[in-house]
Design an enzyme around this catalytic site. Structure first.
Site, PDB file in Angstrom:
ATOM      1  N   GLU A  81       0.811  -1.215   0.000  1.00 40.79           N
ATOM      2  CA  GLU A  81       0.000   0.000   0.000  1.00 40.79           C
ATOM      3  C   GLU A  81       0.853   1.278   0.000  1.00 40.79           C
ATOM      4  O   GLU A  81       0.516   2.250  -0.662  1.00 40.79           O
ATOM      5  CB  GLU A  81      -0.894  -0.025   1.252  1.00 40.79           C
ATOM      6  CG  GLU A  81      -2.098   0.868   1.151  1.00 40.79           C
ATOM      7  CD  GLU A  81      -3.055   0.606   2.315  1.00 40.79           C
ATOM      8  OE1 GLU A  81      -3.489  -0.553   2.482  1.00 40.79           O
ATOM      9  OE2 GLU A  81      -3.340   1.545   3.068  1.00 40.79           O
ATOM     10  N   ASP A  82       1.939   1.264   0.739  1.00 45.31           N
ATOM     11  CA  ASP A  82       2.678   2.515   0.962  1.00 45.31           C
ATOM     12  C   ASP A  82       4.082   2.555   0.382  1.00 45.31           C
ATOM     13  O   ASP A  82       4.714   3.610   0.388  1.00 45.31           O
ATOM     14  CB  ASP A  82       2.800   2.791   2.469  1.00 45.31           C
ATOM     15  CG  ASP A  82       1.452   3.062   3.106  1.00 45.31           C
ATOM     16  OD1 ASP A  82       0.554   3.555   2.400  1.00 45.31           O
ATOM     17  OD2 ASP A  82       1.300   2.773   4.303  1.00 45.31           O
TER      18      ASP A  82
END
Ligand code: ZN
Length: 186
Positions: free
Chosen positions: A72-73
Site C-alpha cells: 500500500e505505501d
C-alpha cells in the site's frame, strides 16, 4: 521435517528477513504524528503486539505483519512478496491492503465490509494495526488533524473491529482500552 509457508526450516531467519525488507522499503517514510517517527517503528509495534498476544506466534503472521504496509505505501508488488516470502505471506498482506485506486471514503467503507471475511491471521494484523494507529492519534497526533477528524478515525476503527468474527481476546481488550481512554479524554 517441519517447514513453514516459505518452504524453509528457519522461521526466525525468515521473520528477520521480512523485518529488514520492510525497514529498507519504508526507509524514506515517517509516521504522520508530530514526532515523525521512522515508519518501521509502526511495523515492529504491530508485529510485537501480535507476538505478545499469541501463545505460539505464527512466523507467517509475523512476516505478514512486518510487511503489511509495503504494497500500500512502499510500491512493492504482491508478486515480489510471494517470491521472497511465499504465497501464504503474500495473500495475508493482500487481505489487509487497501485498493489505492479507490477514493479514500470507499476504501474506508470496504474495510468495514471486509472485516467479517478476514482470515484469522489477517484479523490479528488488522487489529494490531488499528491499536498502533489509535495510539498514534492519541499520543502523537498527525499533523493537521483536528479533534473531529481524530474522533471520526476512532469511530471508524471501532466499526472495522466490531465486524471481526473472531478477534484475538488480548488484542481486543487492548483496543477497547485505548478506545475508552480516548473517549474519556476527548
Ligand atoms: Zn499499518
Amino acid at each position: 521435517m517441519e517447514t513453514n509457508g516459505t518452504g524453509t526450516t528457519a522461521p526466525l531467519r525468515d521473520v528477520l528477513a521480512a523485518a529488514r525488507f520492510a525497514a529498507e522499503r519504508h526507509k524514506n517514510q515517517r509516521r504522520k504524528g508530530e514526532s515523525a517517527e521512522p515508519y518501521v517503528n509502526h511495523l515492529l509495534e504491530v508485529a510485537d503486539l501480535i507476538s505478545q498476544a499469541t501463545p505460539d506466534p505464527d512466523p507467517i503472521v509475523l512476516m505478514a505483519a512486518l510487511l503489511h504496509d509495503v504494497v500500500e505505501d512502499a510500491g512493492v508488488t504482491s508478486a515480489e512478496i510471494a517470491e521472497q516470502f511465499g504465497d501464504a505471506v503474500a495473500s495475508m498482506v493482500d487481505e489487509v491492503t487497501d485498493d489505492k485506486s479507490l477514493p479514500k471514503a470507499v476504501r474506508k467503507q470496504k474495510q468495514v465490509e471486509h472485516a467479517p471475511h478476514l482470515s484469522a491471521g489477517a484479523q490479528l494484523i488488522k487489529l494490531a494495526d488499528k491499536i498502533s494507529n489509535l495510539r498514534g492519534v492519541m499520543h502523537n497526533r498527525p499533523v493537521g488533524w483536528d479533534e473531529p477528524r481524530c474522533r471520526e478515525y476512532f469511530e471508524w476503527a471501532k466499526r472495522v473491529i466490531s465486524g471481526m468474527r473472531a478477534p484475538n481476546p488480548t488484542l481486543l481488550a487492548e483496543f477497547e482500552a485505548v478506545y475508552s481512554q480516548y473517549r474519556r479524554e476527548a
